[in-house]
Design an enzyme around this catalytic site. Structure first.
Site, PDB file in Angstrom:
ATOM      1  N   TRP A 186     -33.715 -39.230  19.783  1.00 31.83           N
ATOM      2  CA  TRP A 186     -34.886 -39.746  20.610  1.00 31.83           C
ATOM      3  C   TRP A 186     -35.701 -40.758  19.384  1.00 31.83           C
ATOM      4  CZ3 TRP A 186     -34.285 -39.972  25.187  1.00 31.83           C
ATOM      5  CH2 TRP A 186     -33.662 -39.069  25.777  1.00 31.83           C
TER       6      TRP A 186
ATOM      7  N   ASP B  38     -44.168 -38.857  19.657  1.00 34.81           N
ATOM      8  CA  ASP B  38     -43.402 -38.446  20.717  1.00 34.81           C
ATOM      9  C   ASP B  38     -43.518 -36.904  20.819  1.00 34.81           C
ATOM     10  OD1 ASP B  38     -41.887 -37.613  22.775  1.00 34.81           O
ATOM     11  OD2 ASP B  38     -40.068 -39.225  22.227  1.00 34.81           O
TER      12      ASP B  38
ATOM     13  N   LYS C 177     -41.311 -30.813  30.227  1.00 34.42           N
ATOM     14  CA  LYS C 177     -40.797 -29.651  29.503  1.00 34.42           C
ATOM     15  C   LYS C 177     -42.048 -28.494  29.611  1.00 34.42           C
ATOM     16  CE  LYS C 177     -38.081 -32.851  26.906  1.00 34.42           C
ATOM     17  NZ  LYS C 177     -37.062 -32.948  27.477  1.00 34.42           N
TER      18      LYS C 177
HETATM   19  N1  PLP Z   1     -38.361 -38.110  23.789  1.00 34.11           N
HETATM   20  C1  PLP Z   1     -37.954 -36.693  23.493  1.00 34.11           C
HETATM   21  C2  PLP Z   1     -38.517 -36.019  22.625  1.00 34.11           C
HETATM   22  C3  PLP Z   1     -37.333 -36.093  24.786  1.00 34.11           C
HETATM   23  O1  PLP Z   1     -36.903 -34.835  24.626  1.00 34.11           O
HETATM   24  C4  PLP Z   1     -37.050 -36.956  25.988  1.00 34.11           C
HETATM   25  C5  PLP Z   1     -36.310 -36.132  27.071  1.00 34.11           C
HETATM   26  O2  PLP Z   1     -35.808 -35.179  27.075  1.00 34.11           O
HETATM   27  C6  PLP Z   1     -37.383 -38.199  25.941  1.00 34.11           C
HETATM   28  C7  PLP Z   1     -37.920 -38.744  24.726  1.00 34.11           C
HETATM   29  C8  PLP Z   1     -37.005 -39.049  27.018  1.00 34.11           C
HETATM   30  O3  PLP Z   1     -37.944 -38.805  28.189  1.00 34.11           O
HETATM   31  P1  PLP Z   1     -37.871 -39.535  29.614  1.00 34.11           P
HETATM   32  O4  PLP Z   1     -36.767 -38.957  30.295  1.00 34.11           O
HETATM   33  O5  PLP Z   1     -39.125 -39.000  30.331  1.00 34.11           O
HETATM   34  O6  PLP Z   1     -37.929 -41.153  29.348  1.00 34.11           O
END
Ligand code: PLP
Length: 360
Positions: free
Chosen positions: A101, A171, A195
């Site tokens: 991520w 994040d 989550k």
């Molecule tokens: N960042 C993290 C740490 C995540 O776990 C996730 C999704 O699992 C995301 C970003 C992406 O999230 P979204 O699907 O809401 O864009």
């Protein structure tokens, strides 16, 4: 059979929250309306969002010089919105790269300015978090971005980086509300809801006042923090039902004793699994450095990968759902967010022990 769902997200919600939502689905508090059918401009919904905001502020002890915004576009929307709103200060930003991520966040930010990769553990397949002493922070970054919990890799910071006066951006999609944090150490915190907060489709941003109102001219209006701060998160129609469910989750969290109580349970749950992984004689193992293992996403592998399919089939038959690791990581992943009870982890542990005994 009791079902336990270990999905990484969208993830399991607290059962009492779903039951309350079910009871209120068609007629919310005698209003004659479902929350899904209410105007976001009406007094009923205003009371719902106000209460959710107040409860979250209390739960996370959010100082008064921070705005709480309920947005859309998911956490990946914030991969764009963060640079669009913050990078203008110097045109540069620092990114800490600890996995899937953070890599994606960094790549997206590079579309809007100059990005410096502060550190990376890509060479060792993101099996640890690089020590702070190895970080190459720049002198003139508009902000420093990191991912406190890497959901795919199963790494989690047990510490908050000290980056001086540069705004720290996090994040927190997969560990928000799971442990106590000092919000005043951050310039901005964001999280997709799916989550620890509520259903997908809702995105939370907590941002310090002085960082609002500095967006690049190209910023789409729906990603401009100022527009949403000025409009109480209702510049456009918000995710009303998502906000309502998040509000119920916040109430549930308060009833559990708040974030500190939740953190103690999360330590207990993750320790149950990690202690076993350390002690099981190698049938299973964690690929992550011990100090950096996530309390939320317990990633593990079977020494004999040929047994993976049987492990997944039999665990599913035992009511233990969605244990397959992310497709880029392989192996197994047990996501044990706030709503996963200790009993779920105990059930998984019993299954793992039994499986190892039968196949070891
Ligand atoms: N960042 C993290 C740490 C995540 O776990 C996730 C999704 O699992 C995301 C970003 C992406 O999230 P979204 O699907 O809401 O864009």
């Amino acid at each position: 059979m009791t079902i336990f769902n270990f999905s990484a997200g969208p993830a399991v919600l607290p059962r009492p929250v779903l039951e309350q939502a079910q009871a209120e689905l068609i007629d919310w508090h005698g209003s004659g309306m479902s929350v899904m059918e209410m105007s976001h401009r009406g007094p009923e919904f205003q009371s719902i969002i106000d209460e959710a905001l107040a409860d979250l502020r209390e739960l996370m002890n959010i100082p008064s010089n921070y705005q709480i915004l309920f947005l859309q576009g998911g956490a990946q929307g914030q991969f764009s919105a963060v640079p669009l709103n913050l990078i203008g200060a110097t045109g540069k930003a620092d990114y800490v790269n600890t996995g899937h991520w953070s890599t994606l966040a960094m790549k997206e930010a590079a579309r809007f300015g100059q990005v410096n990769e502060v550190c990376s553990s890509a060479d060792s397949r993101f099996d640890h978090i690089p020590a702070f002493s190895e970080w190459k922070l720049s002198k003139d970054a508009s902000y420093v971005h990191y991912t406190p919990n890497e959901t795919v890799g199963g790494l989690e910071f047990q510490w908050v980086p000290e980056v001086g006066d540069v705004p720290l951006v996090a994040d927190m999609s997969s560990n928000i509300l799971s442990r106590e944090i000092d919000v005043s150490k951050f310039g901005l915190i964001y999280a997709g809801a799916q989550k620890n907060i509520g259903p997908s489709g809702l995105t939370l941003v907590i941002v310090r006042d002085d960082l609002i109102g500095k967006s690049l001219p190209i910023t789409p209006v729906t990603y401009d923090y100022k527009k949403y701060a000025d409009a109480g998160s209702m510049y456009n129609t918000p995710s009303t039902y998502g906000i309502y469910l998040a509000g119920l989750v916040f109430k549930w969290l308060k009833a559990q004793g708040g974030v500190a109580a939740m953190e103690a349970i999360n330590v207990e749950k993750s320790n149950l699994l990690y202690h076993y992984l350390n002690d099981c004689g190698g049938f299973y193992y964690s690929p992550i450095a011990e100090a950096d293992r996530s309390r939320m996403n317990v990633v593990f592998r079977l020494k004999d990968e040929a047994l993976d399919a049987a492990f997944l089939k039999e665990s599913k038959a035992a009511g233990l759902l969605q244990l397959k690791g992310h497709k880029i990581a392989g192996g197994m992943r047990a996501s044990i967010y706030n709503a996963m009870p200790v009993e779920g982890v105990q059930a998984l542990l019993s299954f793992m022990k039994d499986f190892a005994q039968r196949n070891g």
